[in-house]
Write a protein that holds these residues in place. Structure first.
Motif, PDB file in Angstrom:
ATOM      1  N   UNK A 161      30.365  29.292  24.134  1.00  0.00           N
ATOM      2  CA  UNK A 161      29.221  30.206  24.158  1.00  0.00           C
ATOM      3  C   UNK A 161      29.131  31.007  22.867  1.00  0.00           C
ATOM      4  N   UNK A 162      30.121  30.845  21.990  1.00  0.00           N
ATOM      5  CA  UNK A 162      30.172  31.595  20.739  1.00  0.00           C
ATOM      6  C   UNK A 162      30.585  30.653  19.615  1.00  0.00           C
ATOM      7  N   UNK A 163      30.161  31.006  18.395  1.00  0.00           N
ATOM      8  CA  UNK A 163      30.359  30.092  17.270  1.00  0.00           C
ATOM      9  C   UNK A 163      30.683  30.873  16.008  1.00  0.00           C
ATOM     10  N   UNK A 164      31.223  30.151  15.035  1.00  0.00           N
ATOM     11  CA  UNK A 164      31.600  30.770  13.772  1.00  0.00           C
ATOM     12  C   UNK A 164      30.388  31.415  13.117  1.00  0.00           C
ATOM     13  N   UNK A 165      29.262  30.730  13.158  1.00  0.00           N
ATOM     14  CA  UNK A 165      28.010  31.265  12.628  1.00  0.00           C
ATOM     15  C   UNK A 165      26.961  31.184  13.728  1.00  0.00           C
ATOM     16  N   UNK A 166      26.260  32.280  13.961  1.00  0.00           N
ATOM     17  CA  UNK A 166      25.252  32.301  15.027  1.00  0.00           C
ATOM     18  C   UNK A 166      23.914  32.783  14.488  1.00  0.00           C
ATOM     19  N   UNK A 167      22.816  32.097  14.850  1.00  0.00           N
ATOM     20  CA  UNK A 167      22.780  30.863  15.651  1.00  0.00           C
ATOM     21  C   UNK A 167      23.489  29.703  14.933  1.00  0.00           C
ATOM     22  N   UNK A 168      24.041  28.787  15.709  1.00  0.00           N
ATOM     23  CA  UNK A 168      24.742  27.650  15.145  1.00  0.00           C
ATOM     24  C   UNK A 168      23.769  26.801  14.329  1.00  0.00           C
ATOM     25  N   UNK A 169      24.250  26.261  13.223  1.00  0.00           N
ATOM     26  CA  UNK A 169      23.399  25.411  12.395  1.00  0.00           C
ATOM     27  C   UNK A 169      23.049  24.125  13.142  1.00  0.00           C
ATOM     28  N   UNK A 170      21.823  23.695  12.995  1.00  0.00           N
ATOM     29  CA  UNK A 170      21.350  22.536  13.761  1.00  0.00           C
ATOM     30  C   UNK A 170      22.056  21.246  13.375  1.00  0.00           C
ATOM     31  N   UNK A 171      22.661  21.202  12.187  1.00  0.00           N
ATOM     32  CA  UNK A 171      23.371  19.995  11.779  1.00  0.00           C
ATOM     33  C   UNK A 171      24.873  20.076  12.045  1.00  0.00           C
ATOM     34  N   UNK A 172      25.298  21.062  12.831  1.00  0.00           N
ATOM     35  CA  UNK A 172      26.720  21.183  13.152  1.00  0.00           C
ATOM     36  C   UNK A 172      27.206  19.950  13.910  1.00  0.00           C
ATOM     37  N   UNK A 173      28.357  19.388  13.527  1.00  0.00           N
ATOM     38  CA  UNK A 173      28.911  18.247  14.267  1.00  0.00           C
ATOM     39  C   UNK A 173      29.157  18.550  15.738  1.00  0.00           C
ATOM     40  N   UNK A 174      29.343  19.821  16.082  1.00  0.00           N
ATOM     41  CA  UNK A 174      29.559  20.167  17.493  1.00  0.00           C
ATOM     42  C   UNK A 174      28.387  19.712  18.364  1.00  0.00           C
ATOM     43  N   UNK A 175      27.175  19.767  17.803  1.00  0.00           N
ATOM     44  CA  UNK A 175      25.986  19.439  18.575  1.00  0.00           C
ATOM     45  C   UNK A 175      25.776  17.938  18.710  1.00  0.00           C
ATOM     46  N   UNK A 176      26.584  17.160  18.021  1.00  0.00           N
ATOM     47  CA  UNK A 176      26.478  15.698  18.113  1.00  0.00           C
ATOM     48  C   UNK A 176      27.500  15.107  19.074  1.00  0.00           C
ATOM     49  N   UNK A 177      28.378  15.940  19.608  1.00  0.00           N
ATOM     50  CA  UNK A 177      29.477  15.448  20.439  1.00  0.00           C
ATOM     51  C   UNK A 177      29.129  15.533  21.913  1.00  0.00           C
TER      52      UNK A 177
END
Length: 327
Positions: A262-278
């Motif tokens: 629910x929390x990230x290093x940078x917020x809002x999370x960047x849309x190209x973050x690998x986290x969003x592809x997993x």
């Protein structure tokens, strides 16, 4: 002479009326925009109080606030503030620690359930029309009931997560904090562990610590390597508690089963973050306290803290009590 409060969070009409009964109020709705920041800078020299959230108050801004008596943060976390600097300046800092405990714990458990049962992934499969036959082992999740719940940071929110796990799901509870807490152990049949042992023994690791110099990057590659391959990491603390790149690597390599964040290093999370592809990540937009009831209660608490501070009374939720001197 009336007090002046700079407000950078919109309040409900009832709370605005309550605050205006005690002070002149300048509302800046978008303080992070160039125009909003310019208005803030202009208003700071006249401000006795600041009330809002998600604004980093640096020394340059505080130097402009020559009359400032109190900062009332609509949050439980206070990592946006240099508490020592505020205290040196005699500025009170308050937060809203109690009213979001249960809601944030609900969010933590929602992430536990969603990651364990692959709710987001499988719901998307149905929505996208890809559910064409009974699901097989490649889509199976893992049970929550009876599994070992490890909680890093046994404060109010940690205790509320432990309550849900122990009483609701029959989960053995392990915890790590500054020191053992006998009352927690008695209530939840919980057991204290070193961080290393907790990571090694837990099926679910839930982070609820505040962000401090000691907890920043608390969970990195070394710590993730201690977790079980079937373990799931849940972060409802702060993004910087975890080394995000190390977590990405661990998830990509299936070193751990999944993460609910629910929390990230940078917020809002960047849309190209690998986290969003997993597909083994459930990511939510820092929504821990985001319910109508809780956000109103947080704002009410912040308004009450500000009114107390400006009235010369000691606020209930004072973060830096050494800055308060009774008149």
């Amino acid at each position: 002479m009336s007090k002046h409060v700079v407000l950078y969070k919109k309040l409900s009409p009832a709370l605005m009326q309550r605050l205006q009964a005690h002070a002149d109020v300048t509302l800046i709705e978008d303080v992070k925009s160039d125009e909003g920041m310019a208005r803030l800078r202009d208003a700071l020299p006249h401000a006795d109080g600041l009330l809002g959230a998600s604004l980093k108050l640096d020394a340059e801004l505080l130097d402009r606030a020559v009359k400032l008596k109190a900062v009332s943060s609509v949050s439980v976390g206070v990592d946006n503030y240099d508490i020592d600097d505020l205290t040196r300046r005699g500025i009170l800092l308050t937060n809203t620690p109690d009213v979001l405990t249960q809601t944030t714990a609900d969010t933590g458990f929602a992430l536990i359930m969603a990651t364990a049962r692959r709710v987001v992934e499988l719901a998307s499969m149905v929505r996208d029309g890809r559910w064409t036959q009974n699901i097989g082992p490649e889509h199976f999740g893992t049970d929550v009931h009876g599994k070992t719940l490890g909680i890093v940071g046994m404060g109010r929110i940690g205790e509320a997560v432990a309550q849900r796990g122990h009483f609701g799901f029959g989960m053995p509870v392990l915890y790590h904090s500054h020191s053992p807490k006998p009352d927690v152990e008695a209530r939840f049949d919980a057991q204290y562990r070193s961080l290393e042992d907790l990571l090694h023994e837990s099926d679910f690791v839930c982070l609820t610590v505040p962000l401090t110099a000691q907890t920043e990057r608390l969970i990195g590659a070394e710590q993730l390597a201690l977790m079980r391959p079937q373990a799931i990491l849940i972060n409802i603390a702060r993004g910087k508690v975890v080394d995000e790149q190390a977590l990405i690597t661990a998830l990509q390599n299936r070193q751990i089963r999944a993460a609910g964040l629910d929390v990230f290093d940078r917020e809002p999370i960047q849309t190209d973050s690998p986290l969003l592809q997993l597909d083994n990540v459930v990511a939510t937009p820092h929504m821990g306290s985001a319910t109508d009831e809780t956000r109103e209660a947080m704002a009410r608490c912040a308004v009450d803290n500000m009114i107390s501070a400006l009235s010369g009374d000691k606020p209930k939720d004072l973060v830096n009590p050494s800055a308060w001197h009774p008149h």
